[in-house]
Design an enzyme around this catalytic site. Structure first.
Site, PDB file in Angstrom:
ATOM      1  N   LYS A 272     -20.804  28.884  26.450  1.00 49.78           N
ATOM      2  CA  LYS A 272     -22.595  29.438  26.790  1.00 49.78           C
ATOM      3  C   LYS A 272     -22.686  30.534  26.096  1.00 49.78           C
ATOM      4  O   LYS A 272     -21.701  31.703  26.371  1.00 49.78           O
ATOM      5  CB  LYS A 272     -22.095  29.941  28.885  1.00 49.78           C
ATOM      6  CG  LYS A 272     -21.776  28.946  29.467  1.00 49.78           C
ATOM      7  CD  LYS A 272     -22.011  29.396  30.674  1.00 49.78           C
ATOM      8  CE  LYS A 272     -21.833  28.168  31.822  1.00 49.78           C
ATOM      9  NZ  LYS A 272     -23.357  26.638  31.647  1.00 49.78           N
ATOM     10  N   ARG A 347     -18.810  17.691  36.746  1.00 45.58           N
ATOM     11  CA  ARG A 347     -18.927  16.616  37.347  1.00 45.58           C
ATOM     12  C   ARG A 347     -17.644  15.528  36.156  1.00 45.58           C
ATOM     13  O   ARG A 347     -17.404  14.720  36.800  1.00 45.58           O
ATOM     14  CB  ARG A 347     -20.114  16.074  35.856  1.00 45.58           C
ATOM     15  CG  ARG A 347     -20.158  15.538  34.385  1.00 45.58           C
ATOM     16  CD  ARG A 347     -21.590  15.543  33.981  1.00 45.58           C
ATOM     17  NE  ARG A 347     -22.087  16.422  34.016  1.00 45.58           N
ATOM     18  CZ  ARG A 347     -24.001  15.816  33.651  1.00 45.58           C
ATOM     19  NH1 ARG A 347     -23.925  15.170  33.471  1.00 45.58           N
ATOM     20  NH2 ARG A 347     -24.750  17.405  34.240  1.00 45.58           N
TER      21      ARG A 347
HETATM   22  N1  BES Z   1     -22.029  25.217  36.084  1.00 45.74           N
HETATM   23  C1  BES Z   1     -23.348  24.935  35.218  1.00 45.74           C
HETATM   24  C2  BES Z   1     -24.566  24.748  35.940  1.00 45.74           C
HETATM   25  C3  BES Z   1     -25.218  25.985  36.898  1.00 45.74           C
HETATM   26  C4  BES Z   1     -26.323  26.859  35.911  1.00 45.74           C
HETATM   27  C5  BES Z   1     -24.783  26.040  37.728  1.00 45.74           C
HETATM   28  C6  BES Z   1     -26.705  27.558  36.582  1.00 45.74           C
HETATM   29  C7  BES Z   1     -25.564  27.775  38.361  1.00 45.74           C
HETATM   30  C8  BES Z   1     -25.911  28.525  37.469  1.00 45.74           C
HETATM   31  C9  BES Z   1     -22.318  23.563  35.180  1.00 45.74           C
HETATM   32  O1  BES Z   1     -21.431  23.495  34.695  1.00 45.74           O
HETATM   33  C10 BES Z   1     -23.060  23.573  33.374  1.00 45.74           C
HETATM   34  O2  BES Z   1     -22.906  23.738  32.808  1.00 45.74           O
HETATM   35  N2  BES Z   1     -24.442  22.695  33.390  1.00 45.74           N
HETATM   36  C11 BES Z   1     -25.279  21.863  32.071  1.00 45.74           C
HETATM   37  C12 BES Z   1     -24.918  20.804  31.846  1.00 45.74           C
HETATM   38  C13 BES Z   1     -25.330  20.371  30.690  1.00 45.74           C
HETATM   39  C14 BES Z   1     -24.689  21.070  29.242  1.00 45.74           C
HETATM   40  C15 BES Z   1     -25.941  19.004  30.501  1.00 45.74           C
HETATM   41  C16 BES Z   1     -26.188  23.387  32.395  1.00 45.74           C
HETATM   42  O3  BES Z   1     -27.061  22.657  33.666  1.00 45.74           O
HETATM   43  O4  BES Z   1     -27.242  23.399  31.607  1.00 45.74           O
HETATM   44 MN    MN Z   2     -20.578  23.926  32.899  1.00 46.10          MN
END
Ligand code: BES
Ligand code: MN
Ligand code: ZN
Length: 490
Positions: A272, A347
């Site tokens: 991230k 997921r």
């Molecule tokens: N844990 C995150 C989603 C999330 C984002 C939760 C902000 C709480 C606040 C999840 O694992 C994630 O990183 N999702 C990605 C998915 C993408 C890579 C398809 C996202 O939402 O950017």
């Molecule tokens: Mn994630």
């Protein structure tokens, strides 16, 4: 702090702060209120006039009562229009009053019941008072704000509602457990400590518990390769937590609640970037936290449904052992997944957890997960996304959410979008295009359910509050413990 239903009438109540609820437009004092106003030498009428108080929802006025009265202060709280009253009106009013009364020792609350049921109101008010006053100061050497001084809260006009009050207080305790788990940083709450918390719940409330270690997960059916793949770069071992509540006698129904439990989500090698909120990713076990919070409440409330609580806990980290973008993982049902993005890790963990849940032969499976940023984009911070394969289950959950005052919005399980997850080399990819990102996440999960009625709740927004309001304070909210408890209990 003790909350109790008092036998005392409004006119006889004595103490520091007496709070009275008024519906919009009903500021002409009649009946008991008029008598009370007389007794207090017109303080109420003065407050209404001076502050132009109209009883609008959320508005309050507080005044000091003169002389040597048996009530020191009086507060008026607006409930909004009588025809718009929902159980949330009482909940929000009680939360507002509790905040006003923080510095008092004794509080009496009298809200008009209207057409609501007394037990519902007593329970909602109890939850609201406890949760609005809950502040998490565990990580401050000196708390910034003063601890509430409130010693007793008396609910006026709700005599006999002790059971509802005790129920509300038990549910609030479950919410607080969830909040504390989410608020605690990733160096405090790890897969190991989550397993310990679950173990403690089992010991305290007589639940059965199974903790599957990594080796057990590798042995389960065709091996939980998806879940284990996510955790493989962490220094902390994964813990697959399975708590079981069994009612006495034969269970009316069997359900499973599966909570995403990433105690930290760095994104993995698709790290991230700064500005993406990586420092908030301790909240990525919000689903698991609510699962354990619900377990705590349900174990004490003892409904006649058997409930399996599942948290596949792990961390999404980076190291030389981390899964590579492009790796192919095999879930316990044999399906293969090309990991085109290591940040779509929730997921992967849920895939194996759902397969496991379905082997328990339950009547319904509900998963809850801080799954996608896309769901926050779609619905904002206050509303969770809801997907389901079953209309009856959907109706049940919507009703449970309504009475809990927690917001969900159903989104489509649009099969066509699964095309976005087609992989050249494996059965599917874990990540689709940006558009419809929370829907493809739901469709991905669906691949791991055979025929059990199933629901997916994306709670990425509401598990955290940016400011205080209603029953929430800034920080973890404990969403959606109250909905889950209602659902299992009804
Ligand atoms: N844990 C995150 C989603 C999330 C984002 C939760 C902000 C709480 C606040 C999840 O694992 C994630 O990183 N999702 C990605 C998915 C993408 C890579 C398809 C996202 O939402 O950017
Ligand atoms: Mn994630
Ligand atoms: Zn995540």
């Amino acid at each position: 702090m003790q909350i109790k239903a008092t036998e005392q009438a409004l006119l006889d109540w004595t103490g520091d702060l007496l709070a009275v609820g008024i519906t919009e437009g009903e500021t002409k004092l009649t009946g008991d209120l008029a008598t009370l106003d007389e007794k207090l030498a017109g303080t109420i009428a003065d407050l209404i006039a001076e502050d132009e108080f109209e009883g609008k929802s959320g508005t309050t006025v507080v005044g000091r009562v003169g002389g040597k009265n048996t009530v020191r202060k009086i507060a008026l709280i607006g409930l909004g229009k009588a025809e718009d009253l929902t159980i949330n009106s009482w909940r929000n009013a009680a939360a507002e009053i509790a905040r006003l009364a923080k510095k008092e020792k004794t509080l009496g609350i009298s809200l008009p019941l209207g057409s609501a049921s007394a037990p519902d109101v007593a329970q909602a008010m109890t939850e609201a008072i406890i949760l609005a006053l809950h502040e998490d100061n565990r990580f401050k050497s000196e708390p910034e704000s003063k601890k509430p001084k409130l010693e007793t809260v008396e609910l006026i006009g709700l005599a006999g509602q002790d059971e509802a009050i005790s129920r509300g207080s038990t549910i609030a305790d479950g919410v607080i457990l969830a909040r504390e788990l989410v608020n605690a940083p990733a160096n405090e709450v790890t897969p190991v400590t989550m397993a310990q918390t679950a173990q403690q719940l089992a010991t305290d409330y007589g639940l059965e518990i199974k903790i599957l270690e990594a080796a057990d997960c590798a042995q389960f059916e065709q091996g939980m390769g998806a879940y284990l793949g996510v955790g493989q770069a962490s220094e902390i071992p994964p813990k697959f937590i399975h708590l079981i509540y069994k009612p006495q006698g034969t269970a009316k129904r069997k359900v499973a609640i599966v909570g995403k439990s990433l105690t930290f989500d760095s994104g993995g090698l698709n790290l991230k970037p700064s500005g993406s909120g990586i420092e908030t990713m301790k909240m990525d076990m919000g689903g698991g936290a609510a699962t354990l919070g619900a377990a705590k409440a349900i174990a004490q409330l003892k409904p006649d449904t058997e409930v399996h609580f599942i948290c596949a806990a792990t961390e999404n980290m980076i190291s030389g052992k981390a899964m590579h973008p492009g790796d192919i993982l095999k879930a316990a049902n044999g399906k293969t997944i090309e990991v085109n993005n290591t940040d779509a890790e929730g997921r992967l963990t849920l895939a194996d957890a759902l397969i496991y849940a379905e082997t328990l032969e339950v009547d319904a499976i509900v998963d809850l997960a801080t799954l996608t940023g896309a769901c926050i984009v779609a619905l904002g911070n206050d509303i969770a996304g809801l997907w389901s394969t079953d209309d009856a289950l959907t109706a049940e959950m919507k009703a449970a959410a309504e009475s809990a005052g927690e917001k969900f919005w159903q989104l489509p399980m649009e099969e066509k979008y699964f095309e976005g997850l087609k992989s050249q080399i494996a059965d599917m990819k874990n990540t689709g295009p940006r558009a419809g990102g929370s829907i493809t996440a739901a469709l991905f999960l669906k691949q791991f359910i055979k025929d059990t009625p199933w629901m997916h709740l994306d709670v990425a927004g509401p598990v955290w509050a940016e400011s205080s309001g209603g029953i929430n304070n800034k920080g973890a909210t404990g969403f959606p413990v109250r909905t889950l408890v209602n659902w299992v209990s009804n």
